[in-house]
Enzyme design. Structure first.
Site, PDB file in Angstrom:
ATOM      1  N   SER A  10       0.893  -1.198   0.142  1.00  0.00           N
ATOM      2  CA  SER A  10      -0.083  -0.004  -0.066  1.00  0.00           C
ATOM      3  C   SER A  10       0.859   1.132  -0.105  1.00  0.00           C
ATOM      4  O   SER A  10       2.022   1.048   0.079  1.00  0.00           O
ATOM      5  CB  SER A  10      -0.911  -0.240   0.931  1.00  0.00           C
ATOM      6  N   LYS A  11       0.352   2.442   0.035  1.00  0.00           N
ATOM      7  CA  LYS A  11       1.002   3.608  -0.003  1.00  0.00           C
ATOM      8  C   LYS A  11       1.986   3.846   1.178  1.00  0.00           C
ATOM      9  O   LYS A  11       2.942   4.189   0.974  1.00  0.00           O
ATOM     10  CB  LYS A  11       0.059   4.737  -0.017  1.00  0.00           C
ATOM     11  N   ARG A  12       1.358   3.297   2.245  1.00  0.00           N
ATOM     12  CA  ARG A  12       2.136   3.419   3.551  1.00  0.00           C
ATOM     13  C   ARG A  12       3.438   2.647   3.553  1.00  0.00           C
ATOM     14  O   ARG A  12       4.521   3.031   4.261  1.00  0.00           O
ATOM     15  CB  ARG A  12       1.263   2.751   4.583  1.00  0.00           C
TER      16      ARG A  12
END
Ligand code: GLU
Length: 477
Positions: A253-255
């Site tokens: 994910s972006k994280r």
């Protein structure tokens, strides 16, 4: 053999994440290996997630990567429209056909009723599953409600007994108990289909032979197969792709590091390197080779070698692959992906184009992607460099000060600032200071650049210019 056809079926959200692009690449390789067709289908049935210009963006991204669509919303084709929101009548027609066949039914349940069922399931710590209430309505009851204009959805009627099985090209035989299959919604009350329905209708009507998609669909595929069976249609071949995880072992994910293709592209990664790297995310060739052009990938791709285990997105590996491609670029191509970053970071107004090109050239083998040029060249743009840590320790050794002094005199004596003369000055220092190897080069390099590693020393000195070099040599630690 039937000509293979597959589709890339993104939602038009305006981004193309790594996982998305990987699916597109695998689909492309799968069909192109056998001379088949690669289609783009836009899955925009969730209108809230739609972004203006997203379709053009998807085309552009894929084009940059060398993935051209044989059919799609912008270039058309015999089985369009290729955008789901333009196919609503088609889904409606097939959903009603299923109702007539007795394979689907109208459901008039209100949100309140469904919420109650959800709450009940939650209280009992059970997964929510629609209870089939409307399946039991009589023909007359259904007709009366339809006449009265009660809003409805259409649900698929699942068998309650037995099992459903299919063969996945990657995961092998998948079997599920039919009783766990929910009577899923096919057509929503606003007339839009669900993904669960539209994907089957479209894949059939678009003559898709191979469905390559993320493995989050492995367990819902039996439901899709029941739809194929209900219509009497041939099921496609399924190629479910292993998940892509971030470095922390969680879904990417972006994280935890997911980047969109455009982020990488704008940071000066090369599309061909990104494609090469992504093709290795969950797939490997028979030998352990890792560098492939798209054409080579098409040739050697074998879906049987797709791994079942999750793949990990590893930026270090991506950098390694990208660096490989960077080394082969000619100076103009290298300039194109590095110059914008230099320009943004530094004042280049008093630098000649020749100087900038030379700077970029000497760092070609020292950077993994375009933007990295900024970090490694800052010693050319700041007035004072600091000598710290390991470098400082090195400079405290006996003889270093003398070497620096001798070299300084040699530098001062140069009248024609050429690489040859700089080289000669280093050689003179070797003689006069009576040092060689590391004890010759390292003090000079550290004093001038503040670093222990970098491009060829004479090249670096030449680019820094006499004035800067002398100023740094004269600066006492
Ligand atoms: N629109 C779906 C997604 O983005 C496509 C899945 C598929 O390829 O069928 O997940």
């Amino acid at each position: 053999m039937e000509k293979p056809r597959t589709r890339f079926a993104p939602s038009p959200t305006g981004f193309m994440h790594i996982g998305n692009l990987r699916s597109a690449i695998f689909g492309y390789l799968l069909v192109k290996h056998d001379g088949g067709d690669f289609l783009l289908r836009i899955e925009d049935t969730d209108q809230t997630r739609k972004v203006e210009g997203a379709v053009e963006f998807i085309y552009n991204t894929c084009k940059l990567c060398g993935l051209e669509f044989d059919e799609g919303p912008l270039n058309g084709g015999p089985y369009g429209p290729y955008t789901q929101s333009e196919r609503l009548d088609i889904y409606k027609k097939y959903a009603h056909e299923l109702v007539e066949k007795g394979e689907a039914y109208y459901c008039f349940c209100t949100e309140e009723r469904l919420d109650k069922l959800r709450k009940l399931a939650e209280d009992n710590k059970m997964a929510f599953m629609y209870d089939g209430h409307c399946k039991r309505l009589s023909k007359e009851e259904v007709e009366a409600k339809l006449k009265a204009g009660v809003p409805y959805v259409i649900r698929q009627k699942m068998p309650k007994e037995g099992t459903s099985t299919y063969e996945d090209l990657v995961y092998g035989k998948i079997t599920v108990e039919n009783r766990i299959l929910e009577d899923q919604i096919l057509l929503k009350s606003d007339g839009y289909p669900t993904y669960n329905f539209a994907n089957v209708i479209d894949d059939h009507l678009m003559h898709i032979t191979h469905v390559a998609r993320g493995n989050e669909y492995v367990m819902s595929t039996p439901k899709y197969n029941l739809l194929y069976d209900a219509f009497g249609w041939e099921r496609p071949i399924y190629v479910h792709l292993p998940m892509v995880l971030g470095a922390d072992g969680q879904k990417l994910s972006k994280r935890n590091g997911d980047a969109s293709f455009m982020d990488l592209y704008h940071d000066g990664y090369l599309p061909e390197a990104i494609v090469n790297y992504l093709a290795l995310l969950g797939w490997s060739p028979e030998n352990n080779e890792e560098i492939f052009t798209l054409e080579e990938l098409v040739k050697v791709f074998d879906p049987k070698r797709i791994s079942k285990s999750p793949a990990t997105y590893d930026v270090k590996k991506l950098n390694w692959v990208n660096a490989h491609y960077m080394k082969k670029l000619d100076i103009d191509a290298l300039y194109k992906i590095t110059y914008p970053h230099l320009k943004e970071a530094y004042d280049l107004s008093n630098k000649s184009d020749e100087w900038i090109k030379e700077l970029i050239r000497i760092y070609q083998n020292h950077i993994s992607y375009g933007k990295e040029i900024v970090d490694v060249t800052d010693l050319f743009f700041k007035e004072h460099i600091e000598i710290t840590g390991e470098c400082k320790e090195f400079m405290e050794q006996e003889g270093v000060t003398n070497t620096i002094q001798v070299f300084e005199h040699e530098m001062e004596a140069i009248t024609d600032w050429t690489i040859e003369n700089i080289n000669q000055a280093i050689m003179n220092t070797k003689e006069k200071a009576n040092v060689k190897g590391k004890m010759l080069y390292m003090p000079i390099r550290i004093q001038i650049t503040g670093q222990m590693h970098g491009p060829e020393l004479p090249d670096t000195i030449h680019l820094l210019g006499k004035e800067t070099v002398l100023a740094r040599l004269q600066k006492k630690a």
